[in-house]
Design a protein around this motif. Sequence first.
Motif, PDB file in Angstrom:
ATOM      1  N   CYS A  73      55.875  42.780  42.810  1.00 34.67           N
ATOM      2  CA  CYS A  73      55.945  42.449  44.240  1.00 34.67           C
ATOM      3  C   CYS A  73      57.197  41.653  44.596  1.00 34.67           C
ATOM      4  O   CYS A  73      57.310  41.144  45.712  1.00 34.67           O
ATOM      5  N   THR A  74      58.122  41.537  43.648  1.00 39.19           N
ATOM      6  CA  THR A  74      59.365  40.830  43.922  1.00 39.19           C
ATOM      7  C   THR A  74      60.526  41.820  43.944  1.00 39.19           C
ATOM      8  O   THR A  74      60.350  43.006  43.648  1.00 39.19           O
ATOM      9  N   GLU A  75      61.704  41.281  44.253  1.00 36.71           N
ATOM     10  CA  GLU A  75      62.902  42.126  44.331  1.00 36.71           C
ATOM     11  C   GLU A  75      64.062  41.469  43.613  1.00 36.71           C
ATOM     12  O   GLU A  75      64.084  40.246  43.436  1.00 36.71           O
ATOM     13  N   GLY A  76      65.035  42.285  43.226  1.00 36.73           N
ATOM     14  CA  GLY A  76      66.270  41.770  42.638  1.00 36.73           C
ATOM     15  C   GLY A  76      66.029  40.906  41.422  1.00 36.73           C
ATOM     16  O   GLY A  76      65.280  41.269  40.522  1.00 36.73           O
ATOM     17  N   ALA A  77      66.662  39.725  41.408  1.00 40.83           N
ATOM     18  CA  ALA A  77      66.581  38.817  40.261  1.00 40.83           C
ATOM     19  C   ALA A  77      65.341  37.925  40.294  1.00 40.83           C
ATOM     20  O   ALA A  77      65.154  37.107  39.393  1.00 40.83           O
ATOM     21  N   GLN A  78      64.498  38.070  41.301  1.00 46.14           N
ATOM     22  CA  GLN A  78      63.298  37.237  41.383  1.00 46.14           C
ATOM     23  C   GLN A  78      62.374  37.483  40.200  1.00 46.14           C
ATOM     24  O   GLN A  78      62.295  38.599  39.692  1.00 46.14           O
ATOM     25  N   CYS A 127      34.141  38.991  33.215  1.00 47.23           N
ATOM     26  CA  CYS A 127      34.994  37.837  33.525  1.00 47.23           C
ATOM     27  C   CYS A 127      35.610  38.033  34.908  1.00 47.23           C
ATOM     28  O   CYS A 127      36.041  39.136  35.251  1.00 47.23           O
ATOM     29  N   SER A 128      35.640  36.951  35.662  1.00 47.49           N
ATOM     30  CA  SER A 128      36.327  36.952  36.961  1.00 47.49           C
ATOM     31  C   SER A 128      37.374  35.844  36.900  1.00 47.49           C
ATOM     32  O   SER A 128      37.044  34.688  36.609  1.00 47.49           O
ATOM     33  N   SER A 129      38.625  36.208  37.135  1.00 47.48           N
ATOM     34  CA  SER A 129      39.722  35.263  36.974  1.00 47.48           C
ATOM     35  C   SER A 129      40.612  35.278  38.215  1.00 47.48           C
ATOM     36  O   SER A 129      40.684  36.271  38.950  1.00 47.48           O
ATOM     37  N   ARG A 130      41.301  34.143  38.424  1.00 48.74           N
ATOM     38  CA  ARG A 130      42.264  34.048  39.509  1.00 48.74           C
ATOM     39  C   ARG A 130      43.527  33.392  38.970  1.00 48.74           C
ATOM     40  O   ARG A 130      43.450  32.406  38.237  1.00 48.74           O
ATOM     41  N   LEU A 131      44.673  33.986  39.297  1.00 49.04           N
ATOM     42  CA  LEU A 131      45.959  33.477  38.854  1.00 49.04           C
ATOM     43  C   LEU A 131      46.825  33.186  40.072  1.00 49.04           C
ATOM     44  O   LEU A 131      46.959  34.020  40.966  1.00 49.04           O
ATOM     45  N   THR A 132      47.428  31.994  40.079  1.00 47.75           N
ATOM     46  CA  THR A 132      48.409  31.635  41.094  1.00 47.75           C
ATOM     47  C   THR A 132      49.783  31.640  40.436  1.00 47.75           C
ATOM     48  O   THR A 132      49.954  31.081  39.349  1.00 47.75           O
ATOM     49  N   THR A 133      50.741  32.303  41.081  1.00 53.13           N
ATOM     50  CA  THR A 133      52.099  32.347  40.551  1.00 53.13           C
ATOM     51  C   THR A 133      53.069  31.801  41.588  1.00 53.13           C
ATOM     52  O   THR A 133      52.802  31.827  42.800  1.00 53.13           O
ATOM     53  N   ALA A 134      54.194  31.317  41.096  1.00 51.53           N
ATOM     54  CA  ALA A 134      55.306  30.905  41.957  1.00 51.53           C
ATOM     55  C   ALA A 134      56.407  31.944  41.788  1.00 51.53           C
ATOM     56  O   ALA A 134      56.672  32.415  40.684  1.00 51.53           O
ATOM     57  N   VAL A 135      57.057  32.293  42.878  1.00 53.03           N
ATOM     58  CA  VAL A 135      58.188  33.215  42.844  1.00 53.03           C
ATOM     59  C   VAL A 135      59.448  32.374  42.691  1.00 53.03           C
ATOM     60  O   VAL A 135      59.706  31.462  43.482  1.00 53.03           O
ATOM     61  N   VAL A 136      60.229  32.666  41.634  1.00 57.56           N
ATOM     62  CA  VAL A 136      61.473  31.917  41.391  1.00 57.56           C
ATOM     63  C   VAL A 136      62.661  32.865  41.340  1.00 57.56           C
ATOM     64  O   VAL A 136      62.518  34.045  41.096  1.00 57.56           O
TER      65      VAL A 136
END
Length: 136
Positions: A73-78, A127-136
Amino acid sequence: MIWKRAVTLEALNAMGEGNMVGLLDIRFDAIGDDSLEATMPVDARTCQPFGLLHGGASVVLAETLGSVAGYLCTEGAQKVVGVEVNANHLRAVTGGRVRGVCRALHAGGRHQVWQIDIYNEQGKMCCSSRLTTAVV
């Protein structure tokens, strides 16, 4: 379609070579318009000493799916990095392969939240899981 990067299942599976994803034999097997799926064996690599799927292995599958989905879901160098992961282990699994299904709860430009549900071979959620990510 939520994905910003074009990718094939073959390319995703090649990314796992030489790291934990390959070591645990996690295999990507479906890319939908808004979902990503992968499977993982329940065997000596992923079980705890009592013969059950290790909760940490489930989290590895969940974080793998969420991180790869986030990257798509990111672009380029992200890139994306995990910030927080949680998992509720609902049912024991003793063999076969489990299937993780990942969907975005939020796919923003700075952070993302992914829901990853893991099912046994009978289609029951284990299993039910949730992940939070940061876009850098």
